[in-house]
Design an enzyme around this catalytic site. Structure first.
Site, PDB file in Angstrom:
ATOM      1  CB  CYS A   1      -0.947  -0.008   1.202  1.00  0.00           C
ATOM      2  SG  CYS A   1      -2.032   1.439   1.251  1.00  0.00           S
TER       3      CYS A   1
ATOM      4  CB  CYS B   1      -0.658   2.423   3.962  1.00  0.00           C
ATOM      5  SG  CYS B   1      -2.210   1.784   3.317  1.00  0.00           S
ATOM      6  CG  ASP B   2       3.137   1.249   4.558  1.00  0.00           C
ATOM      7  OD1 ASP B   2       2.679   1.728   5.604  1.00  0.00           O
ATOM      8  OD2 ASP B   2       2.957   0.065   4.207  1.00  0.00           O
TER       9      ASP B   2
END
Length: 309
Positions: free
Chosen positions: A134, A137-138
């Site tokens: 992701c 997300c990261d």
């Protein structure tokens, strides 16, 4: 056999938020944790984009807080995996891997979606230490660093473009000699000076001491011109798709071509009255903790409304 008013399958942000709302409504919900207690979010290390945590928060710690909040309002959490679901009539009949069977007056499916991986042992070894599925997300953790994205479709191009806004360089590891993405996405990637596409290339493994430091690659695998080489990277992003955990319900609910549960409009309602889908199992687009939590809220409100009617 036990009858439950609101049965929730899955313990990610969608499942626990549904538990919080259903619990506060006095519906005595029961959450079955499923395959991954805390949901797929727990494969990430730190969460920085969930509102209310200005300094960021450990993913496991956050999901533990979700659970505590759900339990505070009377949600019971059980550790078992659903192995069979009969949604042909109400109450719905569900069977679990511990041998238990329950009846549910309403069912909230929040079983999530699992990112597809290449199947390398190194992916597991470095998960949360440089391996991610992701970028949204990261990606922030890789500002001004070098990363690689595996895949050649729209998702891979989107992830590479997003990461190029943060990282100093982005490799795209593409196993064929062309991209499967739409022309618009291909153009965006090709014209970005930070993105380098490695054509006809497969990943053999990853290496690094305390996290990912590089990848072992092979170009033209199995052919005369086969060439093995390494690249230095700080992050390795999988973008080869997600697999919704929905097949258990395929005989009763409408699924799209990829397997995501189809719901009615902007609601969590499925074609079976009393069955609701929340989170990534019904969301091929956003796949964020915050959107999953919001859909869990919607599902609980709809379940309450359904029971009242």
């Amino acid at each position: 056999m036990e009858t439950i008013k609101v049965l929730i399958l899955g313990s990610g942000p969608a499942g626990y938020t549904a538990g919080i709302y259903a619990g506060r409504a006095g519906l005595a919900p029961v959450v079955y944790e499923g395959l991954q207690p805390g949901g797929q979010l727990t494969t990430t290390t730190e969460i920085e984009n969930f509102p209310g945590y200005p300094e960021g928060v450990d993913a496991n710690e956050m999901m533990d807080q979700f659970r505590q909040q759900a339990e505070r309002f009377g949600t019971e959490v059980r550790s078992a995996i659903c192995t069979k679901a009969d949604l042909s009539q109400r109450p719905f009949h569900l069977t679990f891997d511990d041998g238990s069977e329950v009846l549910a007056e309403t069912l909230i499916i929040a079983t999530g979606a699992s990112a597809k991986y290449l199947g390398l042992s190194d992916e597991e070894k470095y998960r949360g230490m440089g391996v991610s599925a992701c970028a949204t997300c990261d990606g922030f953790f890789y500002r001004k660093k070098v990363v690689a994205v595996v895949g050649g479709g729209d998702t891979a191009c989107e992830e590479a473009s997003y990461l190029a806004g943060l990282a100093s360089k982005v490799y795209m590891i593409v196993r064929r000699d062309q991209l499967r993405a739409s022309e618009v996405m291909q153009k965006r990637v090709m014209e970005n000076p930070k993105i380098e596409i490695l054509w006809n290339t497969n990943t053999l493994g990853l290496f690094g001491e305390d996290g990912v430091e590089g990848a072992h690659l092979v170009r033209h695998a199995g052919k005369l011109e086969e060439e093995k080489y390494d690249i230095q990277i700080d992050g390795f992003f999988l973008a080869i798709g997600h697999r919704p955990n929905s097949m258990l319900f395929a005989d009763y609910l409408d699924l799209d071509a990829t397997g995501y549960i189809i719901t009615e409009g902007q609601t969590p309602c499925t074609k079976v009255p009393g069955v609701f889908a929340a989170g990534d199992v019904a969301d091929p687009h956003y796949r964020q903790a915050i959107t999953a939590a919001a859909s869990g809220c919607k599902a609980a409100i709809e379940a309450k409304k359904f029971l009242e009617e």
